[in-house]
Every structure is written in C-alpha cells, then in structure tokens.
Write an enzyme that holds these catalytic residues in place. Structure first.
Site, short mmCIF file in Angstrom:
data_model
loop_
_atom_site.label_atom_id
_atom_site.label_comp_id
_atom_site.label_asym_id
_atom_site.label_seq_id
_atom_site.Cartn_x
_atom_site.Cartn_y
_atom_site.Cartn_z
N GLY A 49 0.80 -1.19 -0.06
CA GLY A 49 -0.01 -0.01 0.10
C GLY A 49 0.75 1.31 -0.02
O GLY A 49 1.63 1.53 0.88
N LEU A 76 0.66 0.49 7.33
CA LEU A 76 0.92 1.04 5.74
C LEU A 76 2.40 1.66 5.86
O LEU A 76 2.62 2.78 5.11
CB LEU A 76 -0.30 2.14 5.55
N CYS A 132 -8.17 -0.26 4.96
CA CYS A 132 -7.35 -0.74 5.91
C CYS A 132 -7.70 -0.50 7.41
O CYS A 132 -7.76 0.69 7.72
CB CYS A 132 -5.87 0.02 5.51
N LYS A 167 -11.06 -1.77 -3.31
CA LYS A 167 -11.06 -3.08 -2.54
C LYS A 167 -11.86 -2.67 -1.24
O LYS A 167 -11.81 -1.65 -0.34
CB LYS A 167 -9.34 -3.08 -1.92
N THR A 268 -1.82 -13.85 2.88
CA THR A 268 -0.85 -14.62 3.99
C THR A 268 -0.27 -15.68 3.57
O THR A 268 1.09 -15.95 4.07
CB THR A 268 -1.89 -14.70 5.00
#
Lengths: 305, 254
Positions: A49, A76, A132, A167, A268
């Site tokens: 990001g 971030l 986020c 997103k 992940t």
C-alpha cells in the site's frame, strides 16, 4: 479431455496472463519473492500500500499468530509514492505481469493526488484501498460509508485513465451495498476482502499483543467469510471481482471462482510458502483439466445450488 | 532460485530445562551458511506462521539449532521427534561480519548464546574470549570450549561461575585487556547494556537482535526496527537487513 487450457482473464479491460495474483501488503514490491519464483508466472502483483508521503507505520510488535490466521498491524509502512515510481516500478516493469498500485489516502484529495501521480507510469491498475484497519485516518472509515465509497471512487476516476479497482472492507453490515456504490462511482473491478478487525491478548501481561492493540485478521480463518462476501457481491454488481481471503491452496482458489471471482489473490499464504502462488496456479490448471473445462472463464460463478 | 527445504531431524535432546538442541540433516538446498543467519521453520501443522530460529552450528552434513520453549511455536518445535521432517526456509538474513579485528569478545545471554557457536567456529586464528551469561543453569559452554580457550560463565543466581550479569564480565575484560570488536546476542536489555559499554570503551560491536516475524524474507514489514543513517533515522527489516546490525547504528527498543 482438454489439453490446452486458456488461463488468461480479461477483467473487462485489464487482461491478465492467468488468474492468480498476489495481494497487497503480502508481497512487498516483488523483489524478495523474485528470489523464490519467476514473477512472470503470476497474473498480477498488487504492491505494498502506497501513500503520498513516506510512512513509518505502527510500533512493533506488529504480528500475532492466531488459530489458522494472523493479526497484523503494520500501519501502511511504505516509502511513499514518488520513491515507488522511481526506485521500485522499473524493477517490476521488467516482468511480464500486471502491476496493481494499491493507494491509500487520508482524504479524497490525497487519493486523487496519488491517482494523478501514478497515471503516467507503467502501473497497469490502481487499487483504491478504502479498507485498511490499521490506520487512524481514512482507511476503513471510508470503506464503511456507501456515499463516501461512491464519492471517493468517482473523484479518483475523474483524476486518472488507469483501470480502477476498489478494495472492499469486510467490516461492514452489508457488503453488497458498498460494492454497488463503488460500481456506480465508476470502479472497473472490485477486490475483496481486506482483513477482518481483531485483537489478541497476552493473558500473563494482561495487555494486547499488538503494540497498537487491534489489527487485521487474515489467513485460512477468514476464508468462509471471504467466499460468502464474494458470492454476495458477485450477485449484486456487474463488474469483475478479484477474490481473496485465506487462499492457501488451489482448492481454496477454486471455491472463490465458483462463488463468482474472476481472479484470485494469494495473501498470507505467501508468508508460509514463498512458492505457493505458482503451486496454486498449477493446481487450478490440473483441476480445470480434470473437470473438462477449456478455460478459467468457464469456471467463474459455476456454483450449483 | 531459492526453495523450501525438507530436513530430517537427526536428534532432539533437552540440554537444560526447556532448552532443546535439535540437529537436522543439512540438505543441498540450505547452501552456504554464514554465522548469525536463521532458519524459518514451520513448527507444526496446527500453526500457520513459521518461526525464525537462529542457526547454532553448521557442519558438512548437519545443522543444529538450540531452542527455548517460549511460546506455542517453540514448544511444538521442541516436541518434534527424531526422524520427523522439518519444513525449512533458509538460511535467511545477514549474519556477522567476521573479518574485523584480531582481539575479539563474543558475549551471549541465555538462548542468545546459541548463534554465537557458529560464529566462534569462524573466528580461528583470532584472539577470542567468550563470555556467556545465564539465569541459572548454563548450556553450550562445553561446545564453546571446543573452539576457544577462554570461556567465562556468569549466572544470575551464582550457581556457576561469576555471580551477576555477564555484562559485568565484559566491562572487566575491556578494562583489563581491551578488544578490537565485540559480537553479541541475547535479550534486549542485555544488548542495550553491551551497546552502551562498547560505546564507552570505543570498541566496534555487532548485535544480533530479535523481532516477531511473519514472512522472514523482507516482504511483510512486520519485523521493522530502526537504525541511524546519514539523513536521520531509517526503518529497516530485522529479517532481511538484519538480524545482525552494527551497534552504533541500531536503535534498540525504540
């Protein structure tokens, strides 16, 4: 029996060599995983990001292991958009993979400024991160309000010719409504889900484990939530969806395609196995062969009730 | 291209209460190993993330790690049996710089003594003093003695060697004999002290630090730490840019 499977995906304007991409924040700017896999072999890389200015992120500890998942609170950390364009983009551009720049602002103005800065670069698409959970300002606060989602999407779209992905956050009451707002704002595509907000507590110290207290939950534990949300949103919008959330193997990826995702993003799982995205791609191809499909497109939304 | 490795456990013994020495097969994929590097190990199927464990020693056909049972991951790892296969990434990270100076002090605390064994093996032809400190029961002392004559032990409870902190031994050694370089690994509070003493005596020092990690390869930015740079303070990754840093640069616990 089909021999050659068409793995390419046309996300209504953004054409990927194949449907396996990697999720923002889990792949850096590609360099580190370039030591383990041929980056030409993944469909797209969503980069870490980006913000207008360099960002230090949150204090450590930033990670907690949870049952089949992890909580993170990186906040971030990134070198800023200008550094990315100058120092990281040339490296990524040398590969035959699409580059998705994930952008993060505190205000609509900042999102627009980021979009403008990236407009005349080799980036193939922008991913508007309005979800986020690890920053105080902007972030998920934008992603929760359908009007705000509409506004920020529309404004950014006016400031760029780039393909625009929005997103979505799972931390909302009705994700269908948010998806529809992004679509009306002019999004070309949606990606979902971002992390679920969670917390981990050290019972001996009686304190949160993450320095910031709360963080974003990802990994296999969130997959059922993600599959459900992809399924719901795919019914509510007419634009393509990149599905993500706990994809660890090809079987998980296939669930997302059946639920309505056109493309998937591995997140992940990269941390556990740097080669996992390639293994997933190969697994999907085998699955399509076994099931007699001639293309990945044919599998999208094929869930039977 | 780098790859995942599958290493068979050759031996797993408890060398002190809650401290295990696990020896595994050194498969080809592990390649060159520098002192101070670590392995990223999948400790059990029930846990998602790998755990970074320092390499304690490397031989032609085997690699040893020394693990303290601290959390779920290390407990699972210590419970793995001889003959089982470990899923390993590595060697990862930057290790110690070994070509600096002739008079060397190696100082470790607790489980932080483990990675210093491979370091000491690589300090042949140098004048090396090893100082190791423990809460109570020492371990690895005999292993150090295979490579170096002077191994001084400190224990907090005084059960073995000097009663007190190993950093007291460091101070005394510098006061009497001086040194060209210090290498250290141990708990943060100890490293801070070593850093301070090294500065006081104007001796170069390398510190191996610890931070929670996710990916281990430099992508996730979970294990960030701060170092001083020309233009102020820079954030770096413990896994990829470390875990070994120069003492005059790394900012501990900030």
């Amino acid at each position: 029996m089909v021999n050659k499977i068409d793995m390419s995906v046309d996300l209504n304007g953004l054409v990927l060599n194949n449907p396996v991409t990697v999720a923002s924040g889990t792949f850096g700017f590609g360099r580190e995983y370039g030591e383990y896999i041929d980056l030409n072999k993944i469909g797209a890389i969503a980069v870490k990001g980006l913000t207008l200015e360099e960002r230090q992120g949150n204090p450590t500890p930033r990670v907690v292991e949870t049952p089949m998942g992890m909580l993170n609170s990186v906040g971030l950390q990134n070198p800023g958009v200008d550094y990315f364009i100058k120092e990281e983009l040339p490296y990524l551009s040398s590969y035959d993979t699409k580059i998705i720049a994930n952008i993060n602002g505190n205000t609509i103005y900042e999102y627009c400024k980021l979009a403008e800065k990236l407009s005349n670069t080799a980036v193939d698409a922008l991913e508007l991160n309005i979800s986020c959970p690890n920053v105080k300002e902007g972030g998920v606060a934008f992603g929760r309000d359908p009007d705000m989602v509409y506004k920020v999407t529309k404004k950014v779209k006016e400031n760029t010719d780039k393909y625009l992905i929005v997103k979505l956050s799972p931390n909302v009451a009705d994700i269908k409504e948010i998806g529809a707002s992004a679509e009306s704002g002019g999004a070309n595509c949606l990606s979902l889900i971002n992390t679920l907000i969670g917390m981990g507590i050290d019972i001996e110290k009686q304190k949160p484990i993450l320095a910031r207290g709360i963080g974003g939950l990802s990994g296999p534990a969130v997959k059922p939530v993600a599959v459900r949300m992809v399924y719901e949103v795919s019914k509510a919008v007419n634009i393509p969806i990149i599905g993500m959330g706990g994809i660890m193997n090809y079987q998980d990826a296939v669930e997302f395609f059946l639920a309505g995702a056109w493309t998937v993003a591995v997140g992940t799982a990269n941390f556990v196995n740097p080669m996992v995205s390639i293994e997933i791609l190969e697994g999907i191809e085998e699955y399509l062969k076994r099931k007699g499909y001639s293309s990945i497109k044919a599998l999208v939304g094929q869930l039977k009730f | 291209m780098k790859n995942r490795c599958y290493c068979k456990i050759l031996d797993n013994i408890e060398i002190a209460p809650s401290i295990h020495k696990i020896e595994m097969e050194r498969v080809d994929g592990l390649g060159n190993i520098k002192p101070g590097q670590f392995l990223h190990i999948k400790c059990s199927d029930a846990l998602l993330l790998r755990r970074p464990i320092s390499i304690s020693y490397a031989e032609k056909d085997k690699v040893g790690i020394v693990v303290r049972k601290a959390g779920e991951g290390t407990v699972s790892l210590c419970n793995r049996k001889k003959g089982e296969i470990l899923d390993v990434l590595g060697p990862l990270g930057n290790g110690f710089t070994v070509n600096d100076g002739k008079r060397v002090i190696v100082i470790g605390g607790g489980i932080g003594t483990a990675p210093l064994l491979e370091l000491v093996k690589n300090l042949e032809e140098k004048d090396v003093t090893v100082l190791v400190g423990y809460k109570d029961m020492p371990y690895l002392v005999d292993d150090f003695k295979k490579y170096v004559k002077v191994v001084d032990v400190a224990t907090e409870d005084g059960s073995v060697g000097y009663k007190g902190y190993v950093t007291d031994l460091l101070k005394a050694k510098l006061e009497n004999d001086g040194a060209d370089i210090i290498y250290s690994c141990g708990p943060e509070v100890m490293l801070k002290k070593v850093q301070k003493i090294a500065k006081e005596y104007k001796v170069k020092v390398q510190l191996s630090i610890e931070e929670r990690m996710a990916c281990g390869v430099g992508a996730c930015l979970v294990c960030t730490c701060k170092v001083k740079s020309e233009d102020g303070v820079k954030q770096v990754r413990t896994c990829k840019d470390g875990p070994v840093f120069w003492g005059d640069e790394v900012m501990l616990g900030e």
